[in-house]
Design a protein around this motif. Structure first.
Motif, PDB file in Angstrom:
ATOM      1  N   LEU A  32     -12.105   6.504  -3.457  1.00 12.78           N
ATOM      2  CA  LEU A  32     -11.052   6.606  -4.093  1.00 12.78           C
ATOM      3  C   LEU A  32      -9.929   5.879  -3.081  1.00 12.78           C
ATOM      4  CD1 LEU A  32      -9.152   7.115  -6.450  1.00 12.78           C
ATOM      5  CD2 LEU A  32      -8.642   9.329  -5.325  1.00 12.78           C
ATOM      6  N   ALA A  33      -9.917   6.131  -1.928  1.00 14.68           N
ATOM      7  CA  ALA A  33      -8.848   5.829  -0.901  1.00 14.68           C
ATOM      8  C   ALA A  33      -8.840   4.365  -0.786  1.00 14.68           C
ATOM      9  CB  ALA A  33      -9.230   6.335   0.643  1.00 14.68           C
ATOM     10  N   SER A  34      -9.855   3.654  -0.951  1.00 16.72           N
ATOM     11  CA  SER A  34     -10.060   2.031  -0.951  1.00 16.72           C
ATOM     12  C   SER A  34      -8.979   1.438  -2.175  1.00 16.72           C
ATOM     13  CB  SER A  34     -11.145   1.524  -0.843  1.00 16.72           C
ATOM     14  OG  SER A  34     -12.091   1.828  -2.188  1.00 16.72           O
ATOM     15  N   ALA A  35      -8.788   2.108  -3.197  1.00 16.73           N
ATOM     16  CA  ALA A  35      -8.152   1.570  -4.451  1.00 16.73           C
ATOM     17  C   ALA A  35      -7.018   0.992  -4.186  1.00 16.73           C
ATOM     18  CB  ALA A  35      -7.963   2.843  -5.485  1.00 16.73           C
ATOM     19  N   PRO A  36      -5.777   1.458  -3.430  1.00 16.54           N
ATOM     20  CA  PRO A  36      -4.943   0.539  -3.366  1.00 16.54           C
ATOM     21  C   PRO A  36      -5.001  -1.160  -2.774  1.00 16.54           C
ATOM     22  CG  PRO A  36      -4.232   2.908  -2.684  1.00 16.54           C
ATOM     23  CD  PRO A  36      -5.696   2.678  -2.885  1.00 16.54           C
ATOM     24  N   SER A  37      -5.698  -0.874  -1.604  1.00 16.12           N
ATOM     25  CA  SER A  37      -5.892  -2.051  -1.006  1.00 16.12           C
ATOM     26  C   SER A  37      -6.890  -3.021  -1.863  1.00 16.12           C
ATOM     27  CB  SER A  37      -6.668  -2.038   0.362  1.00 16.12           C
ATOM     28  OG  SER A  37      -7.832  -1.600   0.228  1.00 16.12           O
TER      29      SER A  37
ATOM     30  N   PHE B 221      -6.729  -3.094  -5.127  1.00 13.27           N
ATOM     31  CA  PHE B 221      -5.984  -3.526  -6.120  1.00 13.27           C
ATOM     32  C   PHE B 221      -4.863  -4.685  -5.525  1.00 13.27           C
ATOM     33  CE2 PHE B 221      -1.887  -3.138  -8.183  1.00 13.27           C
ATOM     34  CZ  PHE B 221      -1.960  -3.452  -9.414  1.00 13.27           C
ATOM     35  N   LEU B 222      -4.427  -4.504  -4.417  1.00 10.87           N
ATOM     36  CA  LEU B 222      -3.586  -5.601  -3.897  1.00 10.87           C
ATOM     37  C   LEU B 222      -4.518  -6.914  -3.728  1.00 10.87           C
ATOM     38  CD1 LEU B 222      -1.374  -3.323  -1.504  1.00 10.87           C
ATOM     39  CD2 LEU B 222      -0.659  -4.093  -3.789  1.00 10.87           C
ATOM     40  N   GLY B 223      -5.662  -6.534  -3.354  1.00  8.19           N
ATOM     41  CA  GLY B 223      -6.417  -7.900  -3.058  1.00  8.19           C
ATOM     42  C   GLY B 223      -6.814  -8.460  -4.472  1.00  8.19           C
ATOM     43  N   LEU B 224      -6.889  -7.676  -5.372  1.00  6.17           N
ATOM     44  CA  LEU B 224      -7.066  -8.152  -7.160  1.00  6.17           C
ATOM     45  C   LEU B 224      -5.910  -9.198  -7.064  1.00  6.17           C
ATOM     46  CD1 LEU B 224      -8.096  -8.174  -9.943  1.00  6.17           C
ATOM     47  CD2 LEU B 224      -6.842  -6.133 -10.009  1.00  6.17           C
TER      48      LEU B 224
ATOM     49  N   GLU C 134       0.919  -1.165   0.062  1.00  2.55           N
ATOM     50  CA  GLU C 134       0.123   0.013   0.030  1.00  2.55           C
ATOM     51  C   GLU C 134       0.852   1.293   0.028  1.00  2.55           C
ATOM     52  OE1 GLU C 134      -3.404   0.855   1.756  1.00  2.55           O
ATOM     53  OE2 GLU C 134      -3.995  -1.231   2.238  1.00  2.55           O
ATOM     54  N   SER C 135       1.901   1.231   0.604  1.00  2.00           N
ATOM     55  CA  SER C 135       3.001   2.310   0.663  1.00  2.00           C
ATOM     56  C   SER C 135       3.573   2.827  -0.697  1.00  2.00           C
ATOM     57  CB  SER C 135       3.876   2.189   1.850  1.00  2.00           C
ATOM     58  OG  SER C 135       4.550   1.044   1.621  1.00  2.00           O
ATOM     59  N   ASN C 136       3.386   1.987  -1.679  1.00  2.00           N
ATOM     60  CA  ASN C 136       3.692   2.353  -2.976  1.00  2.00           C
ATOM     61  C   ASN C 136       2.962   3.468  -3.440  1.00  2.00           C
ATOM     62  OD1 ASN C 136       4.289  -1.109  -3.764  1.00  2.00           O
ATOM     63  ND2 ASN C 136       5.771   0.381  -3.031  1.00  2.00           N
ATOM     64  N   PHE C 137       1.823   3.728  -2.979  1.00  2.00           N
ATOM     65  CA  PHE C 137       0.835   4.663  -3.319  1.00  2.00           C
ATOM     66  C   PHE C 137       0.597   5.887  -2.443  1.00  2.00           C
ATOM     67  CE2 PHE C 137      -0.407   0.387  -4.569  1.00  2.00           C
ATOM     68  CZ  PHE C 137      -0.728   0.615  -5.964  1.00  2.00           C
ATOM     69  N   LYS C 138       0.135   7.016  -2.736  1.00  4.84           N
ATOM     70  CA  LYS C 138      -0.055   8.015  -1.931  1.00  4.84           C
ATOM     71  C   LYS C 138      -1.267   8.765  -2.278  1.00  4.84           C
ATOM     72  CE  LYS C 138       2.597  12.039  -0.348  1.00  4.84           C
ATOM     73  NZ  LYS C 138       3.670  12.585  -0.641  1.00  4.84           N
TER      74      LYS C 138
ATOM     75  N   LYS D 283      -3.892 -10.681  -5.465  1.00  7.60           N
ATOM     76  CA  LYS D 283      -4.130 -12.204  -4.528  1.00  7.60           C
ATOM     77  C   LYS D 283      -5.314 -12.820  -4.877  1.00  7.60           C
ATOM     78  CE  LYS D 283      -1.064 -11.042  -0.739  1.00  7.60           C
ATOM     79  NZ  LYS D 283      -0.443  -9.690  -1.249  1.00  7.60           N
ATOM     80  N   GLY D 284      -6.090 -12.510  -5.906  1.00  8.75           N
ATOM     81  CA  GLY D 284      -7.389 -13.134  -5.960  1.00  8.75           C
ATOM     82  C   GLY D 284      -8.505 -13.019  -4.997  1.00  8.75           C
ATOM     83  N   LYS D 285      -8.442 -12.133  -4.401  1.00  7.72           N
ATOM     84  CA  LYS D 285      -9.353 -11.712  -3.395  1.00  7.72           C
ATOM     85  C   LYS D 285     -10.856 -11.410  -3.938  1.00  7.72           C
ATOM     86  CE  LYS D 285      -6.383 -11.029   0.643  1.00  7.72           C
ATOM     87  NZ  LYS D 285      -5.664 -10.009   1.432  1.00  7.72           N
ATOM     88  N   ASN D 286     -10.634 -10.703  -5.127  1.00 10.23           N
ATOM     89  CA  ASN D 286     -11.924 -10.336  -5.764  1.00 10.23           C
ATOM     90  C   ASN D 286     -12.718 -11.311  -6.390  1.00 10.23           C
ATOM     91  OD1 ASN D 286      -9.692 -10.684  -7.622  1.00 10.23           O
ATOM     92  ND2 ASN D 286     -11.154 -10.119  -9.124  1.00 10.23           N
ATOM     93  N   PHE D 287     -14.195 -11.052  -6.579  1.00  8.84           N
ATOM     94  CA  PHE D 287     -14.970 -12.008  -7.199  1.00  8.84           C
ATOM     95  C   PHE D 287     -15.469 -11.198  -8.645  1.00  8.84           C
ATOM     96  CE2 PHE D 287     -17.894 -15.470  -7.073  1.00  8.84           C
ATOM     97  CZ  PHE D 287     -17.485 -16.243  -6.028  1.00  8.84           C
ATOM     98  N   GLY D 288     -14.970 -11.495  -9.585  1.00 10.81           N
ATOM     99  CA  GLY D 288     -15.330 -11.157 -10.824  1.00 10.81           C
ATOM    100  C   GLY D 288     -14.694  -9.630 -10.921  1.00 10.81           C
ATOM    101  N   LYS D 289     -14.956  -8.777 -11.844  1.00 13.63           N
ATOM    102  CA  LYS D 289     -14.353  -7.526 -12.121  1.00 13.63           C
ATOM    103  C   LYS D 289     -14.145  -6.865 -10.731  1.00 13.63           C
ATOM    104  CE  LYS D 289     -12.638  -4.215 -14.081  1.00 13.63           C
ATOM    105  NZ  LYS D 289     -11.353  -4.244 -14.950  1.00 13.63           N
TER     106      LYS D 289
END
Lengths: 339, 339
Positions: free
Chosen positions: A314-319, A321-324, A19-23, A326-332
């Motif tokens: 918007l603030a939730s985007a980094p986490s 993205f990192l979840g994506l 997450e700290s790669n983003f700001k 790792k395959g944590k998402n379900f579909g798009k």
């Protein structure tokens, strides 16, 4: 001046992205010039390819510049326009990036496209009827080019590309087998996405086991493979290919963090006379019209209705993205930017 | 009854192939039946693909059966015929195997082909104007399909396939770079075969060194590669490919003894949007006519005059074959069966 939250790439990953790669930064929307359009983003698209661009390595696309707004696909609504082609209220898809608003040059070719939300939900223009859908279409139609009755396999089966791939392949009379992580995703693949079978790679974590599972799911062998992942799954699929099988290579997500990801037995390319082709969908703009028309038709007919994972704000985007990754998402995986 | 020396496959290699895998036996020539043709072999062809068929592994071709005459291409002269299409004295090319004589069914499609030795030496029908030449033609024309000015690379450059590849690629206006073992072969490649440059892999025995040598020999990158070898040379070539390069995969001789031969970085297929295609020339009989005509034309015009390494007498075939696998031959490896 309108406030505009933005996320920039602050520093590059050392190995795994964090997450700290983003700001998160506070910007403002500048006044519109002639020919410009102001878009308020409703959804931001998160896609695996973004991980590759976070590295500063030679690749097909220039790296994401440090200190600049993360690039990415967006859908939204025109809120102000100084371009005759666009009016406030138009629904548009573009590459607005990880921010709430973008100012777009209305004359730049391909920068903004008006879309019809009568039969297709707006967010689908980032998935099934957007870049991921066209990616599936190109790999299936232009590289694998299957005949009815052939067996095709896709990894990352329940993602945005995989779900579109399944609908397109079923429409061509193929047997479609997916590979996904976990029993829930596999159930979703067969019950909702139309897959004939889906293999849970977590239950088959090595080459031998995966090859056995593929043999069972593909009793007539594999004629086409759409590769999103790489690693031992790729090796196992090659072991089960029929003569003259075609492989569309679209992603190697398993190698994005820099770990070596060899192909164990390339001699199979010769033994089975395979064709393996890597591609980037943005280099084939000539097919987008045809592909999007077919995809929109499948959505309108109810044959392509993939789920979405939507993270809020918007603030939730980094986490998200990192979840994506790792395959944590379900579909798009989307980020919703409006209340 | 005419005596007929033969070499059979007596047992399969455990790892490296050895002379004791073969056995010389004394046969006899049976009386001709209606429709049959008796051929006396002048030359026997030795080819790397034979090593693969000595193994009892799944492959594109059935394994060479144990206890039977080793299969292989031959050129010779009809000495007796009970088929109206063939007369004693006809020069013919066929698959007579490792023996002095063969009895051929004159009606079997493709079993025997009369050839003209006015402008092309008889032995060339096993090399430049035979299966190896067509192999080079198919990979270059049908897979790599180069434009004038592009750079193409071939491994095993001074062998029968590589030398034909060079002539065909020069005729299409390409820069042609070879990879071969030792300074003599490299000098032969550039001085006699028309290569623009040739890299001695013995001087570049690892990935980094080979990649550097390729960079120097291919200042504009690599647009096409004809792979005969596999291993670190393949890895190094992929590192130097341009976007949209094409790879024709025809052999992986480095892996014939069963050692694992991984591809280090298949992600390059995606990064550089490569197309890699394996092929077996015998599955593309539809191109043979066109290919052989071009190859014979190049020979007749003096633009394709590769050297041959000729070993004398059937009994020398096993050691000559093992030498071929180690790269001891210089150009096409043949066995001469007539005084």
């Amino acid at each position: 001046m309108t406030a505009n939250q933005q996320i920039i790439l602050d520093n590059r990953p050392q190995g795994e992205a964090v997450e700290s790669n983003f700001k998160l930064v506070q910007g403002t929307v500048p006044a519109l010039q002639d020919g410009q359009v102001l878009v308020r983003h409703h959804y931001l698209s998160l896609d695996p390819y973004m991980r590759g661009r976070m590295n500063d390595a030679k690749s097909y696309a220039a790296p994401q510049p440090l200190g600049e707004v993360m690039q990415g696909g967006t859908v939204g609504e025109v809120v102000d326009s100084r371009h005759p082609k666009y009016q406030a209220g138009d629904k548009v898809v573009g590459m607005g990036g990880w921010q709430e608003y973008s100012v777009v040059d209305g004359n730049a070719p391909g920068a903004l496209r008006k879309v019809d939300t009568t039969h297709v939900p707006l967010s689908y223009y980032l998935g099934a009827v957007g870049m991921p859908g066209v990616t599936a279409w190109y790999g299936l139609v232009k590289i694998i080019n299957p005949k009815a009755g052939e067996t095709v396999v896709v990894s990352a089966a329940t993602g945005a590309v995989g779900s579109a791939f399944a609908a397109l392949a079923k429409a061509r009379g193929c047997r479609v087998v997916g590979i996904a992580g976990g029993p829930d995703k596999c159930r979703y693949a067969t019950e909702e996405l139309g897959f004939d079978a889906c293999i849970d790679y977590r239950e088959h974590p090595d080459l031998k086991s995966m090859a056995r599972a593929l043999k069972e799911a593909c009793p007539d062998g594999i004629d086409g493979y759409f590769e999103n992942v790489g690693g031992y799954i790729f090796d196992a699929v090659l072991l089960r290919t029929n003569a003259f099988a075609r492989v569309a290579l679209c992603g190697m997500i398993a190698g994005y963090d820099g770990q070596p990801l060899p192909l164990a037995n390339p001699a199979l390319i010769l033994v089975n006379r395979l064709k393996i082709e890597g591609f980037i969908v943005s280099e084939h703009m000539e097919v987008w019209g045809e592909a999007l028309a077919e995809l929109a038709g499948l959505v309108a007919a109810g044959k392509l209705r993939p789920r979405e994972t939507i993270s809020e704000g918007l603030a939730s985007a980094p986490s998200a993205f990192l979840g994506l990754l790792k395959g944590k998402n379900f579909g798009k995986q989307l980020v919703k930017l409006t209340p």
